[in-house]
Design an enzyme around this catalytic site. Structure first.
Site, mmCIF file in Angstrom:
data_model
loop_
_atom_site.group_PDB
_atom_site.id
_atom_site.type_symbol
_atom_site.label_atom_id
_atom_site.label_comp_id
_atom_site.label_asym_id
_atom_site.label_seq_id
_atom_site.Cartn_x
_atom_site.Cartn_y
_atom_site.Cartn_z
ATOM 1 N N ILE A 180 0.848 -1.183 -0.079
ATOM 2 C CA ILE A 180 -0.104 -0.004 -0.209
ATOM 3 C C ILE A 180 0.911 1.177 0.026
ATOM 4 O O ILE A 180 0.751 2.181 -0.693
ATOM 5 C CB ILE A 180 -0.918 -0.109 1.341
ATOM 6 C CG1 ILE A 180 -1.763 -1.052 0.957
ATOM 7 C CG2 ILE A 180 -1.634 1.438 1.273
ATOM 8 C CD1 ILE A 180 -2.654 -1.450 2.536
ATOM 9 N N ARG A 259 -3.987 0.841 10.825
ATOM 10 C CA ARG A 259 -4.604 0.063 11.948
ATOM 11 C C ARG A 259 -4.910 1.208 13.210
ATOM 12 O O ARG A 259 -3.881 2.138 13.340
ATOM 13 C CB ARG A 259 -3.850 -1.082 12.615
ATOM 14 C CG ARG A 259 -4.012 -2.239 11.711
ATOM 15 C CD ARG A 259 -5.492 -2.785 11.691
ATOM 16 N NE ARG A 259 -5.577 -4.057 10.750
ATOM 17 C CZ ARG A 259 -6.628 -4.505 10.260
ATOM 18 N NH1 ARG A 259 -7.812 -4.138 11.135
ATOM 19 N NH2 ARG A 259 -6.684 -5.590 9.675
ATOM 20 N N GLU A 288 -14.048 0.303 17.141
ATOM 21 C CA GLU A 288 -14.729 0.112 15.992
ATOM 22 C C GLU A 288 -16.426 -0.580 16.241
ATOM 23 O O GLU A 288 -15.949 -1.758 16.817
ATOM 24 C CB GLU A 288 -14.151 -0.254 14.788
ATOM 25 C CG GLU A 288 -12.953 0.462 14.554
ATOM 26 C CD GLU A 288 -12.230 -0.184 13.243
ATOM 27 O OE1 GLU A 288 -12.719 -1.082 12.530
ATOM 28 O OE2 GLU A 288 -11.063 0.425 12.730
ATOM 29 N N HIS A 307 -13.911 2.558 8.257
ATOM 30 C CA HIS A 307 -13.139 1.344 8.018
ATOM 31 C C HIS A 307 -13.574 0.650 6.624
ATOM 32 O O HIS A 307 -13.836 -0.553 6.572
ATOM 33 C CB HIS A 307 -13.166 0.208 9.174
ATOM 34 C CG HIS A 307 -11.780 -0.485 9.066
ATOM 35 N ND1 HIS A 307 -11.514 -1.115 10.331
ATOM 36 C CD2 HIS A 307 -11.174 -1.053 8.156
ATOM 37 C CE1 HIS A 307 -10.417 -1.751 9.859
ATOM 38 N NE2 HIS A 307 -10.130 -1.729 8.574
ATOM 39 N N ALA A 309 -11.755 1.586 3.615
ATOM 40 C CA ALA A 309 -10.558 1.659 2.523
ATOM 41 C C ALA A 309 -10.378 0.525 1.723
ATOM 42 O O ALA A 309 -10.016 0.677 0.337
ATOM 43 C CB ALA A 309 -9.318 2.114 3.020
#
Length: 349
Positions: A180, A259, A288, A307, A309
């Protein structure tokens, strides 16, 4: 006799996608006997199931669906000691995620069940989402969007003190340079940014011509924008705290699509409130879903996403394709490409 397979999909990696990719990877019509199971995620949040984390579906439901099955392909179904004991025919459990967090690897190895996973499935989607948050946070899009939705056309956003910053000419620090982070670096460099990278596992030649490897301290000191791309380990947990944020230039932007455990969010809120940070963009959080009373929900200059992505249609197809390819390799007796416990691979009879 055909190989029996459970395609335990959910509302993202659909059961029919798993089945279709299996059919494409193993084209012989009689080779597979596939049963589909619909798991409730994400309509029902994942959680801990017995001894495994981030799973969807009960042990009872999975045991019932797995009876007599030799292979399971899934994203969220749990694989626990109890399930393994109740399903002795199981040989291969393929998790279409970046890591098999919903599988008890030690128990699977003892029971002779190989566990595969799908690294890199969401690298492109997460990199693109990171870029979206960087741009949105750097230009204050979160706040101006909220104001305009409430009918406020605020001219003061054109005040010099309230203007955002450009990517072109900025120094941007990336903490982590994996699948990434390296994609994010290439796009930002193409936009005219100077890229700094902190990653103790990357060799200088891997970034040559694109970025400069530096210490974390130098990266934070020099970067107008910092984006986190590290894994959570004992070494990286809480790596960006109050002292690290204070060392960033005033008005800097901080983004995290990796994270939540990497970052002290209370320190972030303090820095946003006092203006030390000029903006922030987050897709991951310490808790979350984000609690209703979280300070992040009222902090200025922050852009938040839940969350997502890694949520693109392409990711769902890639995930299904990766695990289907592992099934095909297993049936051909070939080495598995992404096996978390290769010692458990059985010789196919």
């Amino acid at each position: 006799m055909p190989t029996t397979v459970l395609a335990a999909g959910d509302h993202f990696v659909l059961p029919r996608l798993l089945t279709q990719e299996l059919r494409d990877a193993v084209p012989e019509p009689a080779a597979l006997d596939i049963r589909e199971l619909q798991l409730p995620w994400p309509h029902t949040p994942f959680g801990k199931v017995a001894e495994v984390d981030e799973a969807s579906g009960s042990e009872d439901d999975i045991i019932e669906a797995l009876r007599g099955k030799q292979i399971c392909v899934t994203q969220m179904a749990p694989l626990t000691e109890r399930i393994l004991t109740a399903c002795p025919d199981l040989e291969l459990f393929c998790v279409s995620r970046g890591g098999p967090v919903n599988a008890n690897l030690d128990a699977a190895t003892r029971h002779g069940v190989a566990v595969c996973y799908a690294p890199g499935r969401n690298a492109v989607a997460t990199a693109e989402h990171t870029l979206a948050l960087i741009l949105a946070a750097a230009r204050g899009i979160g706040d101006v969007h909220a104001d305009l939705k409430q009918g406020a056309w605020r001219g003061d956003y054109y005040d010099y003190a309230n203007c955002g910053i450009e990517i072109d000419g900025s120094t941007i620090g990336l903490v982590g340079f994996g699948a990434i982070g390296s994609r994010v670096a290439r796009v930002l460099a193409a936009m005219g940014a100077t890229i700094l990278v902190h990653d103790p596992y990357v060799r200088p030649e891997a970034v040559r011509g694109l970025a400069q490897l530096v210490t974390l301290e130098e990266l934070l000191d020099r970067s107008r924008i910092v984006s986190l791309h590290a894994r959570v380990t004992d070494e990286t947990r809480g790596m960006i705290g109050r002292a690290q944020i204070a060392s960033m230039p005033r008005g800097a932007v901080l983004v995290n699509c990796a994270r939540g455990a990497l970052l002290d969010y209370d320190a972030v809120c303090d820095a946003l409130n006092d203006g030390h940070l000029g903006g922030a963009g987050f897709d991951v959080y310490p808790d979350e879903p984000v609690p209703a009373g979280s300070r992040l929900l009222s902090a200025p200059g922050v852009v938040l996403t839940p969350h997502i992505a890694g949520a693109s249609r392409e990711v769902a197809h890639k995930a299904a394709r990766i695990v289907a390819a592992e099934v095909a390799r297993y049936l051909r007796g070939e080495p598995l490409t992404h096996c978390a416990n290769p010692e458990a691979v059985r010789t196919r009879r």
